[in-house]
Design a protein around this motif. Structure first.
Motif, PDB file in Angstrom:
ATOM      1  N   GLU A 244       1.014  -1.259  -0.185  1.00 11.19           N
ATOM      2  CA  GLU A 244      -0.002   0.234  -0.078  1.00 11.19           C
ATOM      3  C   GLU A 244       0.778   1.054   0.014  1.00 11.19           C
ATOM      4  OE1 GLU A 244      -2.259  -0.696   3.739  1.00 11.19           O
ATOM      5  OE2 GLU A 244      -3.640  -2.160   2.576  1.00 11.19           O
ATOM      6  N   ALA A 245       2.023   1.061   0.552  1.00 16.56           N
ATOM      7  CA  ALA A 245       3.019   2.217   0.567  1.00 16.56           C
ATOM      8  C   ALA A 245       3.934   2.380  -0.623  1.00 16.56           C
ATOM      9  CB  ALA A 245       3.722   2.402   1.873  1.00 16.56           C
ATOM     10  N   SER A 246       3.864   1.522  -1.494  1.00 15.75           N
ATOM     11  CA  SER A 246       4.611   1.306  -2.642  1.00 15.75           C
ATOM     12  C   SER A 246       4.531   2.406  -3.787  1.00 15.75           C
ATOM     13  CB  SER A 246       4.589   0.078  -3.288  1.00 15.75           C
ATOM     14  OG  SER A 246       3.416  -0.488  -3.726  1.00 15.75           O
ATOM     15  N   GLY A 247       3.178   3.225  -3.784  1.00 17.28           N
ATOM     16  CA  GLY A 247       2.977   4.181  -4.764  1.00 17.28           C
ATOM     17  C   GLY A 247       1.857   3.668  -5.953  1.00 17.28           C
ATOM     18  N   LEU A 248       1.495   2.249  -5.544  1.00 14.43           N
ATOM     19  CA  LEU A 248       0.552   1.624  -6.511  1.00 14.43           C
ATOM     20  C   LEU A 248      -0.658   2.244  -6.105  1.00 14.43           C
ATOM     21  CD1 LEU A 248       1.223  -2.165  -6.150  1.00 14.43           C
ATOM     22  CD2 LEU A 248       1.835  -0.484  -7.933  1.00 14.43           C
ATOM     23  N   ASP A 249      -1.852   2.587  -7.115  1.00  9.38           N
ATOM     24  CA  ASP A 249      -2.999   3.046  -6.854  1.00  9.38           C
ATOM     25  C   ASP A 249      -3.763   2.359  -6.090  1.00  9.38           C
ATOM     26  OD1 ASP A 249      -4.876   1.588  -8.746  1.00  9.38           O
ATOM     27  OD2 ASP A 249      -3.206   2.102  -9.842  1.00  9.38           O
TER      28      ASP A 249
ATOM     29  N   ALA B 151     -10.217 -17.679  -6.622  1.00  9.82           N
ATOM     30  CA  ALA B 151     -11.262 -17.620  -5.903  1.00  9.82           C
ATOM     31  C   ALA B 151     -11.315 -15.988  -5.228  1.00  9.82           C
ATOM     32  CB  ALA B 151     -11.555 -18.434  -4.369  1.00  9.82           C
ATOM     33  N   ASN B 152     -10.174 -15.456  -4.997  1.00  7.54           N
ATOM     34  CA  ASN B 152     -10.102 -14.082  -4.483  1.00  7.54           C
ATOM     35  C   ASN B 152     -10.442 -13.347  -5.345  1.00  7.54           C
ATOM     36  OD1 ASN B 152      -9.219 -15.251  -1.855  1.00  7.54           O
ATOM     37  ND2 ASN B 152      -7.584 -14.118  -1.728  1.00  7.54           N
ATOM     38  N   GLY B 153      -9.748 -13.494  -6.782  1.00  7.69           N
ATOM     39  CA  GLY B 153     -10.000 -12.857  -7.956  1.00  7.69           C
ATOM     40  C   GLY B 153     -11.432 -12.645  -8.515  1.00  7.69           C
ATOM     41  N   VAL B 154     -12.071 -13.532  -8.547  1.00 10.88           N
ATOM     42  CA  VAL B 154     -13.507 -13.683  -8.803  1.00 10.88           C
ATOM     43  C   VAL B 154     -14.396 -12.864  -7.652  1.00 10.88           C
ATOM     44  CG1 VAL B 154     -15.564 -14.855  -8.928  1.00 10.88           C
ATOM     45  CG2 VAL B 154     -13.413 -15.841 -10.087  1.00 10.88           C
ATOM     46  N   GLY B 155     -13.977 -12.811  -6.418  1.00 13.99           N
ATOM     47  CA  GLY B 155     -14.719 -12.151  -5.414  1.00 13.99           C
ATOM     48  C   GLY B 155     -14.386 -10.687  -5.506  1.00 13.99           C
ATOM     49  N   LEU B 156     -12.981 -10.304  -6.131  1.00 14.29           N
ATOM     50  CA  LEU B 156     -12.824  -9.111  -6.322  1.00 14.29           C
ATOM     51  C   LEU B 156     -13.375  -8.251  -7.500  1.00 14.29           C
ATOM     52  CD1 LEU B 156     -10.779  -6.960  -4.728  1.00 14.29           C
ATOM     53  CD2 LEU B 156      -9.239  -7.657  -6.433  1.00 14.29           C
ATOM     54  N   VAL B 157     -13.488  -9.140  -8.824  1.00 10.36           N
ATOM     55  CA  VAL B 157     -13.993  -8.229  -9.650  1.00 10.36           C
ATOM     56  C   VAL B 157     -15.444  -8.521 -10.344  1.00 10.36           C
ATOM     57  CG1 VAL B 157     -11.753  -8.677 -10.869  1.00 10.36           C
ATOM     58  CG2 VAL B 157     -13.540 -10.298 -11.216  1.00 10.36           C
TER      59      VAL B 157
ATOM     60  N   THR C 219      -5.204  -1.219  -7.578  1.00  6.48           N
ATOM     61  CA  THR C 219      -4.046  -2.162  -7.964  1.00  6.48           C
ATOM     62  C   THR C 219      -3.433  -2.775  -6.838  1.00  6.48           C
ATOM     63  OG1 THR C 219      -3.574  -0.984  -9.949  1.00  6.48           O
ATOM     64  CG2 THR C 219      -1.678  -2.486  -9.227  1.00  6.48           C
ATOM     65  N   ALA C 220      -3.420  -2.086  -5.932  1.00  4.82           N
ATOM     66  CA  ALA C 220      -2.836  -2.486  -4.495  1.00  4.82           C
ATOM     67  C   ALA C 220      -3.631  -3.462  -3.599  1.00  4.82           C
ATOM     68  CB  ALA C 220      -2.375  -1.339  -3.312  1.00  4.82           C
ATOM     69  N   GLU C 221      -4.871  -3.264  -4.023  1.00  2.00           N
ATOM     70  CA  GLU C 221      -6.100  -4.179  -3.600  1.00  2.00           C
ATOM     71  C   GLU C 221      -5.834  -5.603  -3.973  1.00  2.00           C
ATOM     72  OE1 GLU C 221     -10.767  -4.645  -2.533  1.00  2.00           O
ATOM     73  OE2 GLU C 221      -9.914  -2.980  -3.742  1.00  2.00           O
ATOM     74  N   PHE C 222      -5.614  -5.336  -5.662  1.00  2.00           N
ATOM     75  CA  PHE C 222      -5.646  -6.706  -6.396  1.00  2.00           C
ATOM     76  C   PHE C 222      -4.427  -7.468  -5.949  1.00  2.00           C
ATOM     77  CE2 PHE C 222      -4.044  -8.909 -10.121  1.00  2.00           C
ATOM     78  CZ  PHE C 222      -5.286  -9.619 -10.558  1.00  2.00           C
ATOM     79  N   VAL C 223      -3.151  -6.885  -5.846  1.00  2.00           N
ATOM     80  CA  VAL C 223      -1.927  -7.458  -5.548  1.00  2.00           C
ATOM     81  C   VAL C 223      -2.300  -8.332  -4.062  1.00  2.00           C
ATOM     82  CG1 VAL C 223       0.371  -7.110  -4.997  1.00  2.00           C
ATOM     83  CG2 VAL C 223      -0.626  -5.920  -6.808  1.00  2.00           C
ATOM     84  N   THR C 224      -2.585  -7.435  -3.187  1.00  2.00           N
ATOM     85  CA  THR C 224      -2.706  -8.149  -1.791  1.00  2.00           C
ATOM     86  C   THR C 224      -3.670  -9.211  -1.865  1.00  2.00           C
ATOM     87  OG1 THR C 224      -4.163  -6.438  -1.174  1.00  2.00           O
ATOM     88  CG2 THR C 224      -1.916  -6.294  -0.678  1.00  2.00           C
ATOM     89  N   SER C 225      -4.714  -9.177  -2.632  1.00  2.00           N
ATOM     90  CA  SER C 225      -5.908 -10.203  -2.742  1.00  2.00           C
ATOM     91  C   SER C 225      -5.599 -11.220  -3.544  1.00  2.00           C
ATOM     92  CB  SER C 225      -7.092  -9.496  -3.117  1.00  2.00           C
ATOM     93  OG  SER C 225      -7.698  -8.446  -1.973  1.00  2.00           O
ATOM     94  N   VAL C 226      -4.961 -11.247  -4.653  1.00  2.00           N
ATOM     95  CA  VAL C 226      -4.967 -12.189  -5.698  1.00  2.00           C
ATOM     96  C   VAL C 226      -3.501 -12.903  -5.850  1.00  2.00           C
ATOM     97  CG1 VAL C 226      -5.156 -12.623  -8.058  1.00  2.00           C
ATOM     98  CG2 VAL C 226      -6.630 -10.903  -6.766  1.00  2.00           C
TER      99      VAL C 226
END
Length: 283
Positions: free
Chosen positions: A104-109, A239-245, A112-119
């Motif tokens: 979250e502190a890396s500068g990603l929007d 599974a996380n990706g489906v839940g996210l999108v 995108t940060a939510e996608f990376v941490t979830s998926v």
């Protein structure tokens, strides 16, 4: 002439490793539950959250007991479930607690940060944490395993324990919106995404058990184990990706339409794996 029934084989290594996993996991589970209950003033909310989470775990345990008959041992079952609730959950909590803020502190929007941490990072951290217990149990109980599907059962037990502990926290948070919030969370986690963690880690457990019971050479066994862990991460990620999108206005329909068939396929494969006969193994 009658013959006394043969007792199940025993393994000192499996017994010792199970006891160690239990000894490590129990204080971890106590710590996790204390954290989950911090600030909760309503005993009713605690019981509702624990009850809702336990319902899924009990259903899963009954099914596994029916299909696997406590193989390779009841103690290994207790250790697997305990590791999921204690050791795996606390490792995942600390791991995600370090990685998520860094991303979250890396500068990603934000999206995108939510996608990376979830998926990406979430499935990797959690499946490695759960796999530690499965690896210990499968390796030490390898002489007791009669088929790879028994490794899948151990993995499923770790996943059930993990989901039991994790869901309590989710349900307590959902109760901030009352019973309707609890129901919505239960619908998503226990019904539409039923036994997700059990399925993910069962994939890894099957591969690990196949490696120790079927692989002809060490390199083949190592590749099978790595492949199983990677597959568990990928199934978790989808599974996380489906839940996210999934669209908000049809989230339940979209998520259930994909994840319920995954559950059905997993159950069919597990039953087939436990029931099929081998010419050199007992049924």
């Amino acid at each position: 002439m009658t013959h006394a029934p043969l007792s199940r084989p025993r393994s000192l290594a499996a017994t010792f490793s199970s006891l160690v996993l239990i000894a490590v996991s129990v204080p971890c589970a106590v710590y996790e539950f204390r954290r989950a209950f911090e600030g909760v003033t309503s005993a009713t909310d605690v019981w509702l959250a624990v009850g809702a989470s336990s319902l899924s775990a009990i259903v899963g345990l009954i099914f596994l007991a029916w299909i696997a008959r406590l193989r390779p041992s009841a103690l290994a079952w207790i250790a697997a479930f305990a590791w999921g609730t204690g050791g795996a959950l606390i490792i995942s909590g600390f791991g995600n607690g370090i990685v998520d803020p860094a991303i979250e502190a890396s500068g990603l929007d934000e999206s995108t940060a939510e996608f990376v941490t979830s998926v990406v990072t979430g499935p990797v951290i959690e499946e490695i944490a759960k796999a530690i217990g499965v690896i210990v149990l499968v390796l030490t109980a390898r002489r007791l395993l009669t088929r790879p599907a028994e490794g899948a059962v151990l993995g499923a037990l770790v996943g059930l324990g993990f989901a039991w502990g994790e869901d309590v926290g989710y349900y307590l948070s959902a109760l901030d919106d009352g019973i309707s919030g609890l129901w919505e969370s239960f619908l998503a986690r226990a019904l539409l995404g039923a036994f997700g963690h059990a399925i993910f880690t069962a994939v890894c457990g099957y591969a690990l058990a196949w490696a120790v019971t079927r692989a002809a050479r060490p390199p083949q066994a190592i590749l099978a184990g790595i492949g199983g862990l990677t597959a568990a991460m990928l199934v978790h990620a989808q599974a996380n990706g489906v839940g996210l999108v999934a669209p908000e206005d049809s989230w339940n329909l979209t998520y259930g339409a994909i994840e319920l068939p995954v559950l059905a396929i997993g159950l069919v494969l597990l039953v087939w794996g436990m029931r099929r006969r081998h010419d050199t193994l007992e049924a």
